[in-house]
Design an enzyme around this catalytic site. Structure first.
Site, PDB file in Angstrom:
ATOM      1  N   CYS A  80      24.124  24.680 122.157  1.00  0.00           N
ATOM      2  CA  CYS A  80      24.540  23.267 121.355  1.00  0.00           C
ATOM      3  C   CYS A  80      23.840  23.604 120.142  1.00  0.00           C
ATOM      4  O   CYS A  80      24.503  23.151 119.418  1.00  0.00           O
ATOM      5  CB  CYS A  80      23.869  22.110 122.769  1.00  0.00           C
ATOM      6  SG  CYS A  80      22.459  22.448 122.922  1.00  0.00           S
ATOM      7  N   HIS A 133      21.940  16.389 118.085  1.00  0.00           N
ATOM      8  CA  HIS A 133      20.806  17.548 117.821  1.00  0.00           C
ATOM      9  C   HIS A 133      21.081  18.093 116.446  1.00  0.00           C
ATOM     10  O   HIS A 133      21.599  17.920 116.116  1.00  0.00           O
ATOM     11  CB  HIS A 133      20.819  19.454 118.044  1.00  0.00           C
ATOM     12  CG  HIS A 133      20.677  19.137 120.093  1.00  0.00           C
ATOM     13  ND1 HIS A 133      20.172  18.526 120.256  1.00  0.00           N
ATOM     14  CD2 HIS A 133      20.687  20.785 120.614  1.00  0.00           C
ATOM     15  CE1 HIS A 133      20.102  18.903 121.919  1.00  0.00           C
ATOM     16  NE2 HIS A 133      20.562  20.059 121.766  1.00  0.00           N
TER      17      HIS A 133
END
Length: 353
Positions: free
Chosen positions: A139, A251
């Site tokens: 990710c 993130h």
């Protein structure tokens, strides 16, 4: 390819048969949410898990079954939201009957025979692929290359240094449960069953995955290797520090880079403003800086705080954030399928959120 082709005749869409393995996990649930947003009829969806049951879909639910040869044989595409061991078993077993598999685990990412794809950066890697498997990246890597690829194309890349600030949902249900349990407690102890290397609530943990003898973690090694592979720069000078932070979703990355060719700040800004998959925010304070709260449930990578690095030739810094469950996982996988065959899988990508 088996099954009907996607057609838009007089407003009618004919849909492929879509499988999602790991449908009741955190990422699997996001796959189903995106499919529902795209309008995939429930009867064209096949949800798989390690146990039979049901999973929410749209305003209703769909049955969850075990993946076997018979079920795999009717699929046009299979998305794997499973761990590496299960992905390998599925690809080597029932998955052999599926025309296209997009795997979200680390099982095949660095296999030289398997494309590792973020469409904004390297959709061309899908051309002439030898097998039926395409890998979805880590990710953090997925978000980083959406920013790095247009800079690579315009000015070249000499080096990349980054620090990632990764949300607890990146560790799945166990990570979310540990975070919520610790946040509701008054002590400083780590929650039982926590997947983290230390208490995460009210703190940060500067280790994700296992430490190697050289001090680099498995997560950092993944980021190094995946960025090089996706950007097709095998000798790129890249270093990452991966940190887990007490954020539910989203993130973030502090990114420092050097270009190969001279570039002005305004030139880099213009490249990023035009780049697909990005939402650019000005660094002068006139816009809110990229933050995880701004990107949860949304599709773009948000990038801002762009600036030059004093004393470093061709050096630039920026800060970016993305939804690790969407662009960092499920959404990118669906975009990969759409890039592999736009006519057949293009309708699986819903309007941008």
């Amino acid at each position: 390819m088996t099954g009907p082709r996607l057609e838009r005749l007089e407003g009618v869409v004919r849909w492929p048969i879509v499988g999602v393995a790991g449908a009741r996990g955190v990422v699997g649930g996001v796959f189903l949410s995106i499919m529902a947003d795209a309008g995939l009829p429930a009867e064209r969806l096949r949800a798989f898990g390690t146990e039979v049951g049901t999973a929410p879909y749209g305003e209703g639910s769909v049955p969850v079954r075990l993946l076997d040869d018979e079920a795999a044989g009717e699929l046009d595409v299979l998305f794997l939201a499973t761990d590496a061991a299960i992905s390998r078993d599925m690809v080597g077993g029932p998955g052999r009957r599926v025309p296209l598999i997009v795997d979200n685990s680390s099982a095949f990412r660095l296999d030289p025979q398997v494309p590792l794809v973020v469409p904004e950066a390297n959709a061309r890697a899908l051309r002439g692929r030898a097998g039926n498997v395409v890998a979805n990246p880590n990710c953090t890597s997925a978000a980083a290359v959406v920013v790095l690829a247009p800079i690579r194309d315009a000015f070249g890349l000499a080096s990349v240094d980054l620090a990632s600030y990764q949300a607890v949902s990146g560790a799945g249900r166990a990570g979310l449960d540990a975070f919520l349990a610790e946040r509701g407690s008054d002590d400083r102890e780590q929650a039982p069953g926590s997947p983290f290397h230390g208490r995460i609530a009210d703190s940060v943990v500067p280790q994700i995955d296992l430490l190697g003898e050289d001090g680099w973690t498995g997560e950092e090694r993944k980021i190094h290797a995946e960025i090089r592979k996706i950007l097709e720069l095998p000798d790129l000078d890249v270093a990452a520090t991966a940190v887990r932070v007490p954020v539910k979703t989203g993130h973030s990355i502090a990114l420092h880079l050097r270009t190969q060719r001279n570039a002005g700040l305004s030139q880099v800004e213009e490249v990023l403003r035009r780049a697909p998959g990005l939402e650019f925010r000005a660094a002068d304070g006139s816009e809110r800086h990229p933050m995880p709260l701004d990107v949860e449930g949304r599709d773009p990578v948000i990038v801002g705080r762009l600036r030059t690095i004093p004393g470093r030739d061709r050096g630039f810094a920026c800060f970016l954030t993305s939804d690790n469950l969407r662009k960092g996982a499920a959404l990118n996988a669906i975009q990969v399928a759409a890039a592999a065959d736009p006519d057949w899988f293009g309708a699986l990508v819903p309007p941008r959120r």
